[in-house]
Design a protein around this motif. Sequence first.
Motif, PDB file in Angstrom:
ATOM      1  N   THR A  44       0.841  -1.200   0.000  1.00  0.00           N
ATOM      2  CA  THR A  44       0.000   0.000   0.000  1.00  0.00           C
ATOM      3  C   THR A  44       0.878   1.252   0.000  1.00  0.00           C
ATOM      4  O   THR A  44       0.624   2.201  -0.750  1.00  0.00           O
ATOM      5  N   LEU A  45       1.916   1.234   0.810  1.00  0.00           N
ATOM      6  CA  LEU A  45       2.816   2.382   0.915  1.00  0.00           C
ATOM      7  C   LEU A  45       3.531   2.662  -0.405  1.00  0.00           C
ATOM      8  O   LEU A  45       3.503   3.783  -0.900  1.00  0.00           O
ATOM      9  N   ILE A  46       4.156   1.631  -0.983  1.00  0.00           N
ATOM     10  CA  ILE A  46       4.918   1.872  -2.213  1.00  0.00           C
ATOM     11  C   ILE A  46       4.017   2.146  -3.405  1.00  0.00           C
ATOM     12  O   ILE A  46       4.469   2.664  -4.421  1.00  0.00           O
ATOM     13  N   GLU A  55      10.631   8.816  -3.482  1.00  0.00           N
ATOM     14  CA  GLU A  55      10.553   8.217  -2.144  1.00  0.00           C
ATOM     15  C   GLU A  55      10.121   6.759  -2.229  1.00  0.00           C
ATOM     16  O   GLU A  55      10.669   5.910  -1.526  1.00  0.00           O
ATOM     17  N   ARG A  56       9.137   6.484  -3.081  1.00  0.00           N
ATOM     18  CA  ARG A  56       8.690   5.090  -3.242  1.00  0.00           C
ATOM     19  C   ARG A  56       9.823   4.229  -3.772  1.00  0.00           C
ATOM     20  O   ARG A  56      10.061   3.126  -3.268  1.00  0.00           O
ATOM     21  N   GLU A  57      10.531   4.727  -4.779  1.00  0.00           N
ATOM     22  CA  GLU A  57      11.650   3.968  -5.335  1.00  0.00           C
ATOM     23  C   GLU A  57      12.766   3.814  -4.297  1.00  0.00           C
ATOM     24  O   GLU A  57      13.431   2.773  -4.247  1.00  0.00           O
ATOM     25  N   GLY A  58      12.972   4.836  -3.476  1.00  0.00           N
ATOM     26  CA  GLY A  58      13.971   4.754  -2.418  1.00  0.00           C
ATOM     27  C   GLY A  58      13.628   3.690  -1.393  1.00  0.00           C
ATOM     28  O   GLY A  58      14.518   2.959  -0.919  1.00  0.00           O
ATOM     29  N   ALA A  63      14.830  -1.715   0.685  1.00  0.00           N
ATOM     30  CA  ALA A  63      14.338  -3.028   1.087  1.00  0.00           C
ATOM     31  C   ALA A  63      14.880  -4.173   0.235  1.00  0.00           C
ATOM     32  O   ALA A  63      15.122  -5.271   0.746  1.00  0.00           O
ATOM     33  N   LEU A  64      15.122  -3.913  -1.057  1.00  0.00           N
ATOM     34  CA  LEU A  64      15.402  -5.029  -1.972  1.00  0.00           C
ATOM     35  C   LEU A  64      16.811  -5.073  -2.554  1.00  0.00           C
ATOM     36  O   LEU A  64      17.247  -6.125  -3.025  1.00  0.00           O
ATOM     37  N   ARG A  65      17.525  -3.963  -2.560  1.00  0.00           N
ATOM     38  CA  ARG A  65      18.859  -3.947  -3.167  1.00  0.00           C
ATOM     39  C   ARG A  65      19.741  -5.037  -2.538  1.00  0.00           C
ATOM     40  O   ARG A  65      19.755  -5.212  -1.344  1.00  0.00           O
ATOM     41  N   GLU A  66      20.418  -5.767  -3.381  1.00  0.00           N
ATOM     42  CA  GLU A  66      21.314  -6.851  -2.968  1.00  0.00           C
ATOM     43  C   GLU A  66      20.566  -8.066  -2.411  1.00  0.00           C
ATOM     44  O   GLU A  66      21.199  -9.020  -1.984  1.00  0.00           O
ATOM     45  N   ARG A  67      19.240  -8.012  -2.404  1.00  0.00           N
ATOM     46  CA  ARG A  67      18.463  -9.139  -1.875  1.00  0.00           C
ATOM     47  C   ARG A  67      17.737  -9.908  -2.980  1.00  0.00           C
ATOM     48  O   ARG A  67      17.429 -11.076  -2.801  1.00  0.00           O
ATOM     49  N   VAL A  68      17.407  -9.198  -4.063  1.00  0.00           N
ATOM     50  CA  VAL A  68      16.732  -9.840  -5.195  1.00  0.00           C
ATOM     51  C   VAL A  68      17.436  -9.428  -6.479  1.00  0.00           C
ATOM     52  O   VAL A  68      18.174  -8.442  -6.507  1.00  0.00           O
ATOM     53  N   VAL A  76       9.272  -4.433  -9.354  1.00  0.00           N
ATOM     54  CA  VAL A  76       8.497  -3.911  -8.228  1.00  0.00           C
ATOM     55  C   VAL A  76       8.384  -2.387  -8.335  1.00  0.00           C
ATOM     56  O   VAL A  76       7.308  -1.821  -8.112  1.00  0.00           O
ATOM     57  N   LYS A  77       9.472  -1.737  -8.719  1.00  0.00           N
ATOM     58  CA  LYS A  77       9.419  -0.281  -8.907  1.00  0.00           C
ATOM     59  C   LYS A  77       8.424   0.087 -10.000  1.00  0.00           C
ATOM     60  O   LYS A  77       7.641   1.033  -9.854  1.00  0.00           O
ATOM     61  N   LEU A  78       8.457  -0.634 -11.105  1.00  0.00           N
ATOM     62  CA  LEU A  78       7.547  -0.363 -12.211  1.00  0.00           C
ATOM     63  C   LEU A  78       6.096  -0.514 -11.767  1.00  0.00           C
ATOM     64  O   LEU A  78       5.248   0.331 -12.082  1.00  0.00           O
ATOM     65  N   LEU A  79       5.802  -1.571 -11.027  1.00  0.00           N
ATOM     66  CA  LEU A  79       4.439  -1.758 -10.532  1.00  0.00           C
ATOM     67  C   LEU A  79       4.030  -0.597  -9.630  1.00  0.00           C
ATOM     68  O   LEU A  79       2.909  -0.093  -9.730  1.00  0.00           O
ATOM     69  N   ALA A  80       4.943  -0.185  -8.755  1.00  0.00           N
ATOM     70  CA  ALA A  80       4.639   0.904  -7.826  1.00  0.00           C
ATOM     71  C   ALA A  80       4.350   2.199  -8.576  1.00  0.00           C
ATOM     72  O   ALA A  80       3.394   2.909  -8.256  1.00  0.00           O
ATOM     73  N   VAL A  81       5.138   2.475  -9.585  1.00  0.00           N
ATOM     74  CA  VAL A  81       4.982   3.717 -10.356  1.00  0.00           C
ATOM     75  C   VAL A  81       3.715   3.682 -11.214  1.00  0.00           C
ATOM     76  O   VAL A  81       3.040   4.694 -11.392  1.00  0.00           O
TER      77      VAL A  81
END
Length: 178
Positions: A44-46, A55-58, A63-68, A76-81
């Motif tokens: 919901t937040l992103i 901010e959403r991309e940040g 949360a995800l850098r180096e993890r996925v 995920v960024k594209l979906l959020a945007v």
Amino acid sequence: MTEFAAEYGDALYSLARSEGIEERILEEAEALNECFAAEPAYLTLIGNPALPREEREGLIDAALRERVHPYLMSFVKLLAVRGGAGEFPACVKRFRENEYRDHGIAVAQAVTARPLTDEQRAALTEKLRALTGKSIVLETRTDASLLGGVRVNVEGRTYDNTLRNRIDEIGQALRTDA
């Protein structure tokens, strides 16, 4: 499933398949899906358009850098945007459907009166593999009203070998013969 989820799930799968990393992306996406299910407020937040895009991309980067895989993070960024963060679970489902189709895997749902033993699961899985010619992912649940036996749905077909079904068939036969 929405058209949005189907389109985006197909696009992610196509990209991953072209790079030969579809299994990795699916594994990471399913793990991420579990995280999102545990913390639904994050999606919901992103996905909140009132929050600036940067901010959403940040938040996603943190949360995800180096993890996925970077493709999944970008997805995920594209979906959020694009206003589709809440569609992530359905996108993963579509991705999984494509993966299973391309690798000859069928999902079978088995319902039994009591939980299956490991031996019964293995035997049922093998029988379904022989029946469909595909590898089987077996999902099980119990329903005490069946009394005994098993009902299986696989590839749009239902195989009902439950005691409840047999009793119903006998009752129907008695009604039509009377």
